[in-house]
Design an enzyme around this catalytic site. Structure first.
Site, PDB file in Angstrom:
ATOM      1  N   PHE A 178       0.868  -1.171   0.000  1.00  0.00           N
ATOM      2  CA  PHE A 178       0.000   0.000   0.000  1.00  0.00           C
ATOM      3  C   PHE A 178       0.904   1.220   0.000  1.00  0.00           C
ATOM      4  CE2 PHE A 178      -2.761  -3.247   1.342  1.00  0.00           C
ATOM      5  CZ  PHE A 178      -4.073  -2.817   1.233  1.00  0.00           C
ATOM      6  N   CYS A 179       0.529   2.277  -0.724  1.00  0.00           N
ATOM      7  CA  CYS A 179       1.453   3.390  -0.873  1.00  0.00           C
ATOM      8  C   CYS A 179       0.710   4.688  -1.115  1.00  0.00           C
ATOM      9  CB  CYS A 179       2.400   3.173  -2.062  1.00  0.00           C
ATOM     10  SG  CYS A 179       3.138   1.531  -2.150  1.00  0.00           S
ATOM     11  N   THR A 180       1.405   5.804  -0.893  1.00  0.00           N
ATOM     12  CA  THR A 180       0.945   7.116  -1.333  1.00  0.00           C
ATOM     13  C   THR A 180       2.106   7.801  -2.030  1.00  0.00           C
ATOM     14  OG1 THR A 180      -0.590   7.315   0.546  1.00  0.00           O
ATOM     15  CG2 THR A 180      -0.012   9.334  -0.642  1.00  0.00           C
TER      16      THR A 180
END
Length: 391
Positions: free
Chosen positions: A136-138
């Site tokens: 999961f990333c931003t």
């Protein structure tokens, strides 16, 4: 968009009460997180590409072998829980076959890492393919009023992978943090590019090729995701598809411009769907390349589909043209905080503060990296004290 995997995870999360922690709603933007504490800066190592592949990782892996072994033991147990015994055993029993079929030089690098870590090749292979399905990333790209581009990302990892109810942390995320390193990839004594890696992981997740482009990728959740590609690789010997993080490494090593990198990331057949976030060295060179395994769609910095239509792009793990799910909306607070900061304040400082705002910063966040195409990159380990969102 198919959000079934996340819906199932969310239902499991609520039903089992696996995480006993208060998750406050978004309330305000962090404006004082920058500068990061120097003690959280990740260590720097060199990967000498002039060495034979089996020897490139010996120094780094020898220094981190205990941490790698601890992580892999945990990952094996948790993967068994997530996939079920039948599918888990099928993949585990075929990992030697997968290792032997990896393209060169990754096949030999995996063998060298296993030797340096005193582990099985199959175990190091599991470690290296695991990221095709569970990140999961931003990621954020922005442009200041003078046309300078900045790129930052949080890398979140370990959802539903061993919640510790006493410490309020995800076990895998905590085991990964000691493995975060900054790598200088060198040929002929000169740095070709830099990346932020987990020690012993041979692919590329976050990187900069100075003077040319910056890069990060975020997981894209689809029913035909990474595990489907892995099974096709094993069952049907479908080796015409590219492992995502191997493609990105090839792009970092070989592409000489933003446009060349964009073309390679857009058109190459992939093992898993993904978002490629690419920044260039010239004004307006910023894009989110949304990849199906065989097709792509690009949202550019100045396109009508971008979050702002002007000076920034934000990518979490959801398509730009759809709304993020209510149980994982990191995009809305990121957009709010960027607008509150304004383009006049566009900088690495603004990006770091936005990436430090909860829930953009959460219990899964292992590191934050900042990239300036003209000056390189840095990264810092992250933690999120209670009250903090679990993801």
């Amino acid at each position: 968009m198919d959000n079934r995997p996340l819906v199932i995870f969310a239902a499991l999360f609520v039903t089992t009460q696996a995480v006993s922690i208060a998750s406050p709603p978004f309330s305000s933007c962090d404006t004082k997180a920058y500068p990061p504490d120097p003690k959280d800066a990740v260590p720097v190592y060199t990967v000498n590409l002039d060495l034979p592949p089996k020897e490139r990782w010996v120094e780094l892996v020898s220094a981190k072998k205990v941490e790698i072994a601890g992580l892999i033991d945990d990952v094996k147990n948790l993967t068994l829980t997530l996939l079920g015994e039948k599918l888990f055993n099928f993949i585990i029993n075929n990992l030697d076959k997968v290792a032997a079929s990896l393209p060169h030089p990754y096949d030999e690098e995996v063998v060298g890492i296993a030797s340096a870590a005193d582990m099985l090749v199959a175990e190091i292979t599991l470690y290296n393919i695991f990221y095709e399905a569970f990140t999961f990333c931003t990621s954020i790209i922005m442009q200041d009023p003078d046309g300078n581009l900045y790129h930052g990302r949080n890398l979140d990892f370990g959802l539903f992978m061993g919640w510790d109810p006493k410490k309020h942390v995800w076990r895998v995320a905590e085991l990964l943090k000691p493995l975060v390193v900054q790598l200088k990839w060198q040929k002929g004594g000169k740095t070709v590019y830099e990346s932020i890696n987990y020690a012993g992981y041979v692919g590329i997740l976050t990187a900069v090729k100075q003077g040319k482009f910056t890069f990060s990728f975020d997981e894209r959740f689809k029913a035909n995701g990474g595990f489907v590609g892995i099974l096709e690789w094993i069952l049907f010997n479908d080796h015409n598809q590219k492992w995502v993080s191997f493609l990105t490494r090839e792009v970092m090593e070989n592409a000489e411009s933003y446009d060349e990198a964009k073309s390679l990331l857009s058109k190459t057949r992939l093992l898993a769907p993904v978002y490629f976030i690419l920044g260039g060295a010239k004004p307006k060179e910023g894009s989110i390349i949304t990849r199906w395994r065989d097709e792509f769609r690009t949202v550019d910095l100045w396109s009508k589909e971008s979050d702002s239509g002007s000076w920034y792009l934000v990518e979490t793990n959801y398509d730009q043209w759809t709304s993020p799910p209510f149980f994982d909306d990191r995009r809305t607070p990121a957009v709010h905080c960027l607008n509150a900061g304004g383009q006049k304040n566009a900088s690495l400082e603004l990006i770091y503060n936005v990436l430090s705002t909860r829930p953009i910063l959460n219990k899964l966040t292992t590191y934050t990296s900042l990239m300036d195409v003209n000056h390189g990159m840095e990264a810092w380990l992250r933690s999120c004290g209670d009250p903090c969102w679990p993801w």
